[in-house]
Design a protein around this motif. Structure first.
Motif, PDB file in Angstrom:
ATOM      1  N   GLY A   3      45.499  43.477  43.203  1.00  0.00           N
ATOM      2  CA  GLY A   3      46.775  42.700  43.651  1.00  0.00           C
ATOM      3  C   GLY A   3      47.876  43.810  44.248  1.00  0.00           C
ATOM      4  N   THR A 129      55.291  37.061  41.181  1.00  0.00           N
ATOM      5  CA  THR A 129      53.791  36.838  41.471  1.00  0.00           C
ATOM      6  C   THR A 129      53.482  35.906  40.227  1.00  0.00           C
ATOM      7  N   SER A 131      49.647  35.655  40.478  1.00  0.00           N
ATOM      8  CA  SER A 131      48.215  36.197  40.072  1.00  0.00           C
ATOM      9  C   SER A 131      47.991  37.243  41.040  1.00  0.00           C
ATOM     10  N   ALA A 135      49.355  37.259  45.163  1.00  0.00           N
ATOM     11  CA  ALA A 135      50.555  38.252  45.260  1.00  0.00           C
ATOM     12  C   ALA A 135      50.545  38.679  46.795  1.00  0.00           C
ATOM     13  N   HIS A 161      49.104  41.108  37.312  1.00  0.00           N
ATOM     14  CA  HIS A 161      48.755  40.783  38.560  1.00  0.00           C
ATOM     15  C   HIS A 161      48.689  42.009  39.759  1.00  0.00           C
TER      16      HIS A 161
END
Length: 513
Positions: A3, A129, A131, A135, A161
């Motif tokens: 992420g 965020t 996930s 993100a 994340h």
């Protein structure tokens, strides 16, 4: 792709090139991602106020948002003052704030806090965020909001994340265009100016670049108006080919005097003048009773387009009137005062310099001295929260490595964020900081007198003096890796400035007033 990598790669694809950072444990995935992402330069600062102030200065000069990387709520809180200035200056930077892993947040760990509530007053947009997979998309939304609102935007990034796989680089939307001013408003103001007894234009924001000032001068010549600049503009251009402009004064009675006799005041990219503080017997909005106020363009509008349209509607000439050459100030000699420091800076500054003015009480002398200086950009303290000057100079130098940066700096406000010197040394930035060392909060002494305290006692005096011990700025500079010199006369200051400009890199000059 993690992420964190998706967020930074999306930022790079959007043209964002610098991240000013003071990270902690919750940001480790983002720290690691700088090695996996090309195009984003991480710049470490020793204090969060330097991070946010540098991002403000960079964005003002680069014209594209900077990133900040901050550690949880307490780290963000340390940078709030300069984000306040950025919001007041309508700077569209983007904050990334590390947050505890989503599954750890309920544990109320020692560094847990209500980050959303901290961020809201200094951000036009706050998000979180959800996930790793989303993100980057959420980051793109933060950037778009910053550009749309012309304010800082804040994305709170949960650690899991960032460290988790599944990140996907997001599409980057085109920057939103500022709203155009309605043609009806343009025509209304043009008619108003044509019939006004003695009109004035008050410029702010984008109207204070070279194009805006030239266009305003054309309008003023056509309708017999005078042009003012808002106090503490985010960015103001000056030069031999740019019309000079008067700045609105600081104290409300001086504003009333400056605007006295004008029948109409047209606002272009700024609001009605407002007093910094409430003073007994003086109005919050210091505009004379006989002066009518008319908005042309709001701060977020297409201000340049509105000025061009108004010039056409007012029948203004195609070029700004030619002004006679403006002589530079007289070279200072002997003991130093604020005017002498301003004159020395103006006389020695290189062509194309960026002057970051946080002189507070002393900095008011610079605009008059600068009218005859070579072409330059001035950045000022937009929100009144001191401690922005040295960080802003740092960011401006990174944004414009081919331009000399000069910090006109009060000693009291410099003490808030002196750590900026370390970043200047580490990044080898061409910043010359001139400390006006009067060893006091002189603006507070002036405010005491305005409150009727002509002879403050020892308690009040202790709140306005910086002596006992005296701040040794040359030693402070050397401690952060910047060469420093102390001067006490105009001749010494001129010599020190010339030597600093001949040797690109960070320098500090302590000017004893």
């Amino acid at each position: 792709m993690k992420g964190s990598e998706s967020v930074l790669s999306t930022a790079a694809a959007a043209g964002m090139r610098v991240c000013f950072a003071n990270p902690g444990t919750t940001e480790m995935a983002l720290v690691e991602a700088f090695d996996a992402t090309t195009g984003i330069r991480p710049v470490l600062a020793l204090a969060e106020g330097v991070v946010t102030g540098a991002a403000d200065g960079y964005t003002r000069m680069a014209g594209v948002p900077a990133l900040t990387l901050l550690h949880l709520g307490p780290g963000f809180a340390n940078g709030i003052a300069n984000l306040h200035n950025a919001r007041r200056g309508r700077t569209p930077l983007v904050n990334l704030i590390g947050e505890h892993a989503s599954w750890h947040q309920a544990a109320d760990a020692p560094l847990a806090s209500d980050i959303d509530s901290l961020a809201a007053p200094v951000s036009g947009w706050v998000g979180r965020t959800t996930s790793a997979a989303r993100a980057a998309e959420e980051f793109a939304a933060a950037r778009q909001a910053a550009l749309r609102d012309r304010m800082p935007a804040t994305l709170i990034c949960a650690a899991d994340h960032m460290w988790s796989d599944g990140g996907v680089e997001a599409a980057v939307p085109e920057p939103p265009a500022p709203p155009a001013v309605a043609p009806e408003r343009i025509e209304e103001v043009a008619k108003l100016l044509a019939g006004a007894a003695r009109p004035a234009l008050l410029l702010g924001g984008d109207a204070l670049d070279g194009e805006g000032l030239r266009t305003a001068a054309r309008i003023a010549a056509a309708v017999g108006a005078e042009v003012f600049a808002e106090r503490s503009p985010a960015r103001l251009e000056r030069g031999p080919d740019i019309p000079a402009v008067r700045s609105v004064p600081y104290f409300p009675e001086d504003v009333l005097d400056a605007l006295d006799g004008f029948s109409d005041l047209v606002l272009v990219g700024t609001g009605t003048p407002v007093a910094f503080f409430g003073y007994q017997g003086l109005p919050s909005f210091p505009v004379p009773d006989g002066t009518a106020v008319h908005p042309l363009a709001d701060k977020g509008d297409d201000v340049r387009g509105a000025l061009r349209a108004l010039a056409e509607a007012a029948g203004a000439a195609a070029t700004a009137p030619t002004a006679p050459p403006r002589p530079g100030p007289t070279a200072p000699s002997g003991a130093l005062n604020a005017s002498a420091v301003a004159a020395a800076i103006a006389l020695t500054q290189p062509d194309g310099a960026i002057v970051v003015n946080e002189g507070v009480s002393s900095g008011g002398a610079y605009p008059a001295a600068a009218t005859g200086a070579p072409a330059h950009t001035e950045l000022t303290l937009t929100g009144g929260a001191i401690g922005s000057g040295m960080p802003m100079a740092t960011g401006a130098a990174i944004a414009c490595p081919d331009r000399a940066v000069i910090g006109f700096q009060a000693d009291g406000s410099a003490a808030y964020t002196a750590q900026a010197l370390w970043t200047q040394a580490r990044e080898e930035l061409d910043v010359t900081t001139v400390i006006c060392a009067n060893q006091r909060y002189r603006i507070l002494e002036a405010e005491l007198r305005r409150a009727g305290v002509d002879e403050p006692g020892p308690g009040a005096t202790s709140m306005t003096r910086l002596a006992g011990p005296v701040l040794d700025w040359t030693a402070i500079a050397r401690g952060f890796g910047v060469p420093g010199v102390r001067v006490s006369t105009g001749e010494e200051l001129l010599d020190a400035l010339r030597r600093a400009h001949a040797d690109p890199g960070p320098h500090l000059i302590e000017a004893v007033l």
